[in-house]
Design a protein around this motif. Structure first.
Motif, PDB file in Angstrom:
ATOM      1  N   THR A  85      39.157 102.183 103.956  1.00  0.00           N
ATOM      2  CA  THR A  85      40.475 102.090 102.562  1.00  0.00           C
ATOM      3  C   THR A  85      39.312 102.761 101.658  1.00  0.00           C
ATOM      4  O   THR A  85      37.753 102.328 101.310  1.00  0.00           O
ATOM      5  CB  THR A  85      40.597 100.387 102.295  1.00  0.00           C
ATOM      6  OG1 THR A  85      40.979  99.777 103.379  1.00  0.00           O
ATOM      7  CG2 THR A  85      40.972 100.463 101.242  1.00  0.00           C
ATOM      8  N   ASP A  86      39.721 102.700 100.407  1.00  0.00           N
ATOM      9  CA  ASP A  86      39.413 103.926  99.640  1.00  0.00           C
ATOM     10  C   ASP A  86      40.567 103.433  98.313  1.00  0.00           C
ATOM     11  O   ASP A  86      41.237 103.093  98.691  1.00  0.00           O
ATOM     12  CB  ASP A  86      39.459 105.275  99.618  1.00  0.00           C
ATOM     13  CG  ASP A  86      38.417 106.474  98.664  1.00  0.00           C
ATOM     14  OD1 ASP A  86      37.544 105.219  97.764  1.00  0.00           O
ATOM     15  OD2 ASP A  86      38.250 107.107  98.773  1.00  0.00           O
ATOM     16  N   TYR A  87      39.619 103.520  97.370  1.00  0.00           N
ATOM     17  CA  TYR A  87      40.833 103.295  96.280  1.00  0.00           C
ATOM     18  C   TYR A  87      40.609 104.230  95.108  1.00  0.00           C
ATOM     19  O   TYR A  87      39.448 104.951  94.323  1.00  0.00           O
ATOM     20  CB  TYR A  87      40.087 102.013  95.523  1.00  0.00           C
ATOM     21  CG  TYR A  87      40.201 100.671  95.790  1.00  0.00           C
ATOM     22  CD1 TYR A  87      41.368 100.298  96.326  1.00  0.00           C
ATOM     23  CD2 TYR A  87      39.319 100.463  97.016  1.00  0.00           C
ATOM     24  CE1 TYR A  87      41.568  98.459  97.588  1.00  0.00           C
ATOM     25  CE2 TYR A  87      39.397  99.969  97.844  1.00  0.00           C
ATOM     26  CZ  TYR A  87      40.335  98.367  97.773  1.00  0.00           C
ATOM     27  OH  TYR A  87      40.429  97.416  98.787  1.00  0.00           O
ATOM     28  N   LEU A  88      41.741 104.437  94.733  1.00  0.00           N
ATOM     29  CA  LEU A  88      42.019 105.893  93.661  1.00  0.00           C
ATOM     30  C   LEU A  88      42.335 105.417  92.745  1.00  0.00           C
ATOM     31  O   LEU A  88      42.984 104.690  92.059  1.00  0.00           O
ATOM     32  CB  LEU A  88      42.427 107.137  94.706  1.00  0.00           C
ATOM     33  CG  LEU A  88      42.106 107.648  96.011  1.00  0.00           C
ATOM     34  CD1 LEU A  88      42.682 108.753  96.302  1.00  0.00           C
ATOM     35  CD2 LEU A  88      41.052 108.292  95.946  1.00  0.00           C
ATOM     36  N   GLN A  89      42.285 106.533  91.191  1.00  0.00           N
ATOM     37  CA  GLN A  89      42.618 106.334  90.227  1.00  0.00           C
ATOM     38  C   GLN A  89      43.547 107.424  89.599  1.00  0.00           C
ATOM     39  O   GLN A  89      45.147 106.751  89.414  1.00  0.00           O
ATOM     40  CB  GLN A  89      41.472 106.403  89.336  1.00  0.00           C
ATOM     41  CG  GLN A  89      42.074 106.135  87.052  1.00  0.00           C
ATOM     42  CD  GLN A  89      42.262 105.022  87.092  1.00  0.00           C
ATOM     43  OE1 GLN A  89      41.097 104.203  87.857  1.00  0.00           O
ATOM     44  NE2 GLN A  89      43.117 104.565  86.514  1.00  0.00           N
ATOM     45  N   ASN A  90      44.648 108.257  90.285  1.00  0.00           N
ATOM     46  CA  ASN A  90      45.438 108.749  90.675  1.00  0.00           C
ATOM     47  C   ASN A  90      46.010 109.588  91.228  1.00  0.00           C
ATOM     48  O   ASN A  90      45.172 109.858  92.416  1.00  0.00           O
ATOM     49  CB  ASN A  90      45.375 110.346  89.295  1.00  0.00           C
ATOM     50  CG  ASN A  90      44.444 110.743  89.413  1.00  0.00           C
ATOM     51  OD1 ASN A  90      43.923 111.546  90.052  1.00  0.00           O
ATOM     52  ND2 ASN A  90      43.514 110.640  88.885  1.00  0.00           N
ATOM     53  N   TYR A  91      47.092 109.652  91.533  1.00  0.00           N
ATOM     54  CA  TYR A  91      47.483 110.598  92.418  1.00  0.00           C
ATOM     55  C   TYR A  91      47.071 111.571  93.191  1.00  0.00           C
ATOM     56  O   TYR A  91      47.086 112.441  93.732  1.00  0.00           O
ATOM     57  CB  TYR A  91      49.090 110.578  92.795  1.00  0.00           C
ATOM     58  CG  TYR A  91      49.316 109.622  93.021  1.00  0.00           C
ATOM     59  CD1 TYR A  91      50.490 109.026  94.030  1.00  0.00           C
ATOM     60  CD2 TYR A  91      49.866 108.639  91.885  1.00  0.00           C
ATOM     61  CE1 TYR A  91      50.606 107.509  94.451  1.00  0.00           C
ATOM     62  CE2 TYR A  91      50.684 107.453  92.318  1.00  0.00           C
ATOM     63  CZ  TYR A  91      51.480 106.815  93.342  1.00  0.00           C
ATOM     64  OH  TYR A  91      51.573 106.042  93.926  1.00  0.00           O
ATOM     65  N   ASP A  92      46.332 112.585  91.981  1.00  0.00           N
ATOM     66  CA  ASP A  92      46.173 114.041  92.468  1.00  0.00           C
ATOM     67  C   ASP A  92      44.908 113.498  92.586  1.00  0.00           C
ATOM     68  O   ASP A  92      43.605 114.850  93.874  1.00  0.00           O
ATOM     69  CB  ASP A  92      45.042 114.487  90.957  1.00  0.00           C
ATOM     70  CG  ASP A  92      46.684 115.028  90.011  1.00  0.00           C
ATOM     71  OD1 ASP A  92      47.978 115.669  90.632  1.00  0.00           O
ATOM     72  OD2 ASP A  92      46.707 115.080  89.047  1.00  0.00           O
ATOM     73  N   ALA A  93      44.313 113.190  93.169  1.00  0.00           N
ATOM     74  CA  ALA A  93      42.412 112.797  93.836  1.00  0.00           C
ATOM     75  C   ALA A  93      42.775 112.620  95.329  1.00  0.00           C
ATOM     76  O   ALA A  93      44.176 112.185  96.055  1.00  0.00           O
ATOM     77  CB  ALA A  93      42.314 111.065  93.297  1.00  0.00           C
ATOM     78  N   ILE A  94      41.689 112.579  96.041  1.00  0.00           N
ATOM     79  CA  ILE A  94      42.066 112.828  97.690  1.00  0.00           C
ATOM     80  C   ILE A  94      40.893 111.605  98.387  1.00  0.00           C
ATOM     81  O   ILE A  94      40.295 110.703  97.685  1.00  0.00           O
ATOM     82  CB  ILE A  94      41.495 114.280  98.394  1.00  0.00           C
ATOM     83  CG1 ILE A  94      41.900 115.001  97.483  1.00  0.00           C
ATOM     84  CG2 ILE A  94      42.034 114.275  99.402  1.00  0.00           C
ATOM     85  CD1 ILE A  94      43.875 115.306  98.021  1.00  0.00           C
ATOM     86  N   GLY A  95      42.080 110.637  99.376  1.00  0.00           N
ATOM     87  CA  GLY A  95      40.944 109.756  99.659  1.00  0.00           C
ATOM     88  C   GLY A  95      40.381 110.656 101.285  1.00  0.00           C
ATOM     89  O   GLY A  95      40.306 110.650 101.593  1.00  0.00           O
ATOM     90  N   LYS A  96      38.844 110.425 100.627  1.00  0.00           N
ATOM     91  CA  LYS A  96      38.076 110.731 102.260  1.00  0.00           C
ATOM     92  C   LYS A  96      37.925 110.285 102.960  1.00  0.00           C
ATOM     93  O   LYS A  96      36.802 109.182 102.316  1.00  0.00           O
ATOM     94  CB  LYS A  96      37.306 111.524 101.650  1.00  0.00           C
ATOM     95  CG  LYS A  96      37.769 112.588 100.350  1.00  0.00           C
ATOM     96  CD  LYS A  96      36.388 113.469  99.341  1.00  0.00           C
ATOM     97  CE  LYS A  96      36.593 114.589  98.628  1.00  0.00           C
ATOM     98  NZ  LYS A  96      35.864 115.295  98.810  1.00  0.00           N
ATOM     99  N   PHE A  97      36.949 110.238 104.646  1.00  0.00           N
ATOM    100  CA  PHE A  97      37.113 108.922 105.515  1.00  0.00           C
ATOM    101  C   PHE A  97      35.846 109.866 106.538  1.00  0.00           C
ATOM    102  O   PHE A  97      36.953 110.677 106.635  1.00  0.00           O
ATOM    103  CB  PHE A  97      37.738 108.290 105.660  1.00  0.00           C
ATOM    104  CG  PHE A  97      39.568 107.396 104.900  1.00  0.00           C
ATOM    105  CD1 PHE A  97      38.970 106.520 104.746  1.00  0.00           C
ATOM    106  CD2 PHE A  97      40.106 108.086 103.994  1.00  0.00           C
ATOM    107  CE1 PHE A  97      39.708 105.824 104.087  1.00  0.00           C
ATOM    108  CE2 PHE A  97      41.257 107.805 103.626  1.00  0.00           C
ATOM    109  CZ  PHE A  97      40.833 106.481 103.224  1.00  0.00           C
ATOM    110  N   ALA A  98      34.480 109.101 106.935  1.00  0.00           N
ATOM    111  CA  ALA A  98      33.923 109.502 108.267  1.00  0.00           C
ATOM    112  C   ALA A  98      34.472 108.851 109.608  1.00  0.00           C
ATOM    113  O   ALA A  98      33.659 107.451 108.936  1.00  0.00           O
ATOM    114  CB  ALA A  98      32.488 109.983 108.027  1.00  0.00           C
TER     115      ALA A  98
END
Length: 326
Positions: A85-98
Motif C-alpha cells: 500500500t502507498d498513500y498519495l496526496q493528490n491524483y496527479d501522483a503515482i504509486g510505486k511498488f517493487a
C-alpha cells in the motif's frame, strides 16, 4: 562386562554411520528463482468525471486525508501472493511498488480510495476492502469484497478506483503500469429554488436499490451485489433541511453509485406539519456505468412552467444537461 561395553560401542558407531549416510543421501528442495518487477499505479483517471460544480470538488483531498493506493497480487488459482500500500496526496501522483516474484502469470488488483491517515495508521475509511467485516481477509480473490461503509464525506470522498490487470513475470526484470479506472458512477444532486414553498421543511432524493459491495472472480472481474428496501420504501440517498440554508436558493452534493441497471429515483418533500409526499408524480430510471456522471435535478419551481421539476440527465465531456446550463 567388557564384551557388553564393546557391543554397545559398536552399536553406537553403526547408528551414527547410518545417520550420516542417510543425511548425505537427502536432497535439498529446489528454490524457484525470483525476478524483480516494478509497478507504477496511476490514479489520475479515477476522479476524471465530466463535470465539477466548482473546480477541485472531485480532485481535492482534504487535510488529514490521503489517497490509499493498494496493490494485491494473486496467482492463477486466485490466492494472494503479496500486497503493498502507498498513500498519495493528490491524483496527479503515482504509486510505486517493487516486488520479487517467480516467473509466471499473475493478476494484479489495484484499488484507490480516500482514507483518513495520520502518517502511520488509517483512522477512518469509506470503503472496507476485504471480506465481510474483516478487512484483512483478502487471501482469495474470489472471496474479496469491497464494501460501502455507509459514511458521508466531502465532495469526492467516496470516489473508488478498481482495476485488475494480468501481468506476466518473465525470466528478467519487468516494468508495468496500471491505470486505475473509476469503479462507480457519480450523481451531482442539485436542489434548486428550495424556498419556493414556505411550508416545505426538507427535500430528499430516494432510490429503489443500492449497490452494497463489489466482489470478484478469480480473473479479477468485478460484479456488484445490490440490496433492496425490506419495507417497500426507497432508500434515501440525499436530504437537505431547507431552514439550514436560508441564504441560498440552490444546494448541491455528489453521491457515489456503484454501477448497475434500472436505478429508480424519486424526489420527496416534507412539510412543517410533518406531512410527506412526492414532489412530482413520476420517477426517473437510470442505468449507471463506471465513470458515468449524472445530474439529479430537484427544482421546487421551474422557471419556465412555475411547477416542480425532477429529472436525471447524463453529463458528457462536451455537453451538460440543458436545465443545468440556464
Amino acid at each position: 562386562m567388557k564384551k557388553i561395553y564393546v557391543l554397545i560401542k559398536l552399536t553406537a558407531v553403526i547408528g551414527i554411520s547410518a545417520a550420516l549416510l542417510c543425511s548425505c543421501q537427502q536432497k535439498e528442495s529446489p528454490v524457484s528463482p525470483r525476478y524483480d518487477i516494478n509497478v507504477k499505479v496511476d490514479p489520475a483517471a479515477v476522479a476524471s468525471y465530466p463535470y465539477e460544480m466548482n473546480t477541485g470538488d472531485l480532485t481535492k483531498v482534504e487535510t488529514g486525508y490521503k489517497i490509499r493506493v493498494s496493490l494485491r497480487i494473486y496467482d492463477t488459482s486466485g490466492f494472494l501472493v503479496e500486497k503493498k500500500t502507498d498513500y498519495l496526496q493528490n491524483y496527479d501522483a503515482i504509486g510505486k511498488f517493487a516486488f520479487s516474484l517467480p516467473s509466471g502469470t499473475y493478476t494484479f488488483l489495484a484499488t484507490t480510495d480516500i482514507v483518513k491517515y495520520d502518517g502511520s495508521n488509517v483512522t477512518f475509511e469509506y470503503w472496507n476492502i476485504g471480506n465481510g467485516k474483516d478487512s484483512t481477509d483478502d487471501q482469495k480473490l474470489s472471496e474479496l469484497q469491497i464494501i460501502d461503509n455507509g459514511k458521508i464525506g466531502f465532495s469526492g470522498a467516496k470516489i473508488l478506483g478498481v482495476t485488475s490487470q494480468r501481468i506476466v513475470v518473465k525470466d528478467s526484470a519487468t516494468d508495468a503500469t496500471i491505470n486505475v479506472m473509476p469503479a462507480g458512477a457519480l450523481a451531482l444532486v442539485v436542489f434548486n429554488n428550495i424556498h419556493a414553498y414556505s411550508n416545505v421543511k426538507s427535500l430528499e432524493v430516494e432510490t429503489s436499490k443500492l449497490g452494497d459491495y463489489l466482489y470478484f472472480d478469480n480473473s479479477g472481474n468485478s460484479s456488484v451485489s445490490f440490496k433492496w428496501p425490506e419495507d417497500g420504501h426507497y432508500f434515501r440517498i440525499d436530504v437537505i433541511d431547507v431552514e439550514d440554508y436560508s441564504k441560498y436558493s440552490m444546494i448541491y452534493s455528489y453521491i457515489y453509485i456503484l454501477p448497475g441497471d434500472k436505478y429508480e429515483f424519486k424526489a420527496r418533500y416534507k412539510t412543517t406539519e410533518d406531512k410527506s409526499g412526492y414532489l412530482v408524480n413520476y420517477s426517473e430510471t437510470v442505468s449507471f456505468k463506471g465513470g458515468d456522471e449524472y445530474l439529479v435535478w430537484v427544482d421546487c419551481k421551474d422557471e419556465d412552467t412555475g411547477e416542480p421539476l425532477f429529472l436525471v440527465d447524463k453529463f458528457t465531456n462536451t455537453i451538460t444537461p440543458k436545465y443545468f446550463t440556464r
